[in-house]
Write a protein that holds these residues in place. Sequence first.
Motif, PDB file in Angstrom:
ATOM      1  N   GLN A   1       0.862  -1.276   0.075  1.00  0.00           N
ATOM      2  CA  GLN A   1       0.071   0.008  -0.074  1.00  0.00           C
ATOM      3  C   GLN A   1       0.889   1.326   0.004  1.00  0.00           C
ATOM      4  OE1 GLN A   1      -2.322  -0.472   3.452  1.00  0.00           O
ATOM      5  NE2 GLN A   1      -3.773  -2.242   2.590  1.00  0.00           N
ATOM      6  N   GLU A   2       1.939   1.166   0.773  1.00  0.00           N
ATOM      7  CA  GLU A   2       2.802   2.317   0.786  1.00  0.00           C
ATOM      8  C   GLU A   2       3.470   2.770  -0.618  1.00  0.00           C
ATOM      9  OE1 GLU A   2       5.528   1.273   3.885  1.00  0.00           O
ATOM     10  OE2 GLU A   2       4.062   1.903   5.655  1.00  0.00           O
TER      11      GLU A   2
ATOM     12  N   ARG B   1       1.118   4.216  -2.871  1.00  0.00           N
ATOM     13  CA  ARG B   1       1.165   5.953  -2.690  1.00  0.00           C
ATOM     14  C   ARG B   1       2.056   6.591  -3.188  1.00  0.00           C
ATOM     15  NH1 ARG B   1      -1.390   3.911   2.114  1.00  0.00           N
ATOM     16  NH2 ARG B   1       0.647   4.195   3.454  1.00  0.00           N
TER      17      ARG B   1
END
Length: 436
Positions: free
Chosen positions: A431-432, A435
């Motif tokens: 997820q990081e 982003r």
Amino acid sequence: MAFGINGKTTALAAVCMLAATLSGCGGDKAAEQPAQAMKDEIGTAPIDISIFFTTGKPTNEAFEEIFVLPVKKKYPNITLRMAEGKLDELITANQVPDLVYSHIGYMYALDKLDLPVDLNPYVQKYKVDMNRFDPVAIQAIEKAKAGQLAAFPYILNFGGLYYNKDIFDKFGSAYPRDGMTWDDTIELAKKMSRLDGGVQYKGLIVYSLARFQRVAGNTFYDPKTNKATLESPEWKSFFDIFMRIYTIPGNELPNPNDTLGYNPFLKERNVAMLAQNNIIPNYLFEASQNGFNWDVAQYPSLPSRPNIMTDADVQTISITKTSKHKDAAMQVLLSVTSDEVQMNLAKKYARLSSLKDPKFKAAVGEDSPYLKGKNIAGIFKSGIGQSPFRDEIAGQGSTLIDKAFADAYSGQKDVNTALREANEALNKFIQEQARQ
């Protein structure tokens, strides 16, 4: 109308002239045209080509033999040298090398640095027969950059079950055989894990759980869903195998993060079997000179993947976008992947060629006095499976899975908890990354 001898000659000349107009007449001259075109492209002015090794840096002697001399023989004006320092510092200083030698697991990093040029136009320009290469090597590289060929495959890694013959002889045990499963190997390890004369002999060391699972093709996450897969039944089965190996009495791991096994196997020589990558040229040549009595058997198989020893662990060479001598750099790639150079790598240096012709496997170690009588052919009873794209997610997954095993092995967590937490951590990392 009948032709005399002169008439036949005239007719043949006419046919040859027509053929020459279309594609050149005379087999030798036609074959010379691509080579001459290359020389015209390279010219005769001095050309300096630099290559940076992120891994697998050769000795000066090997670099001269494998890289420099074959190129110099064909193109005397090309000087090939190794770029020294750190890659990021070279980039910052505007000293980007013409070529970067790396491996398939680092291709994503080179792409993020925007270094590799697409080689497809050069393949077409020089009419390179890419069917010479092992398909698994090409497929692995093509996954690094969709629609592009970001590198040439140089060599492939392989795995084997290396063993200390003296330990087996000491205990009167039969040597490991080709075709063993992991269950067979674990049972043999139990017999060979013994305390004798104050020395604790270990039956088996297997290099890295993250490395071990390459027979399954890097199942850290699903790229279609971008979800971690570390809680899968397959990962639990890998943990089970490693737990069974390292809970054998006398075969315990002092440090669960250290499963390389080089020193215990090669120097202390108290390990009966070592399941590892190709350690022949970098380690076993030297150990053989120091009297180490070893041999090798086929890498053990999983029932679900019989006769697979690893995925496509490819060492690669890329041409950088900033190179001012891309055509000359391409000649280096063509040289080091030529039959002549690849055969020398196989025979003298015990490297597995990236070329698919079986003659290269058959030649591995042929010219090495240290491999006479060794079961090298047994290694290649196993094949190499396809590898998915290796990126920073797979790298992080590897780190997390090794930590999870260390936590489970030390008793800090049960296997299910360790895998669940590793899975959660990898999902967070994914997820990081999304982003950024």
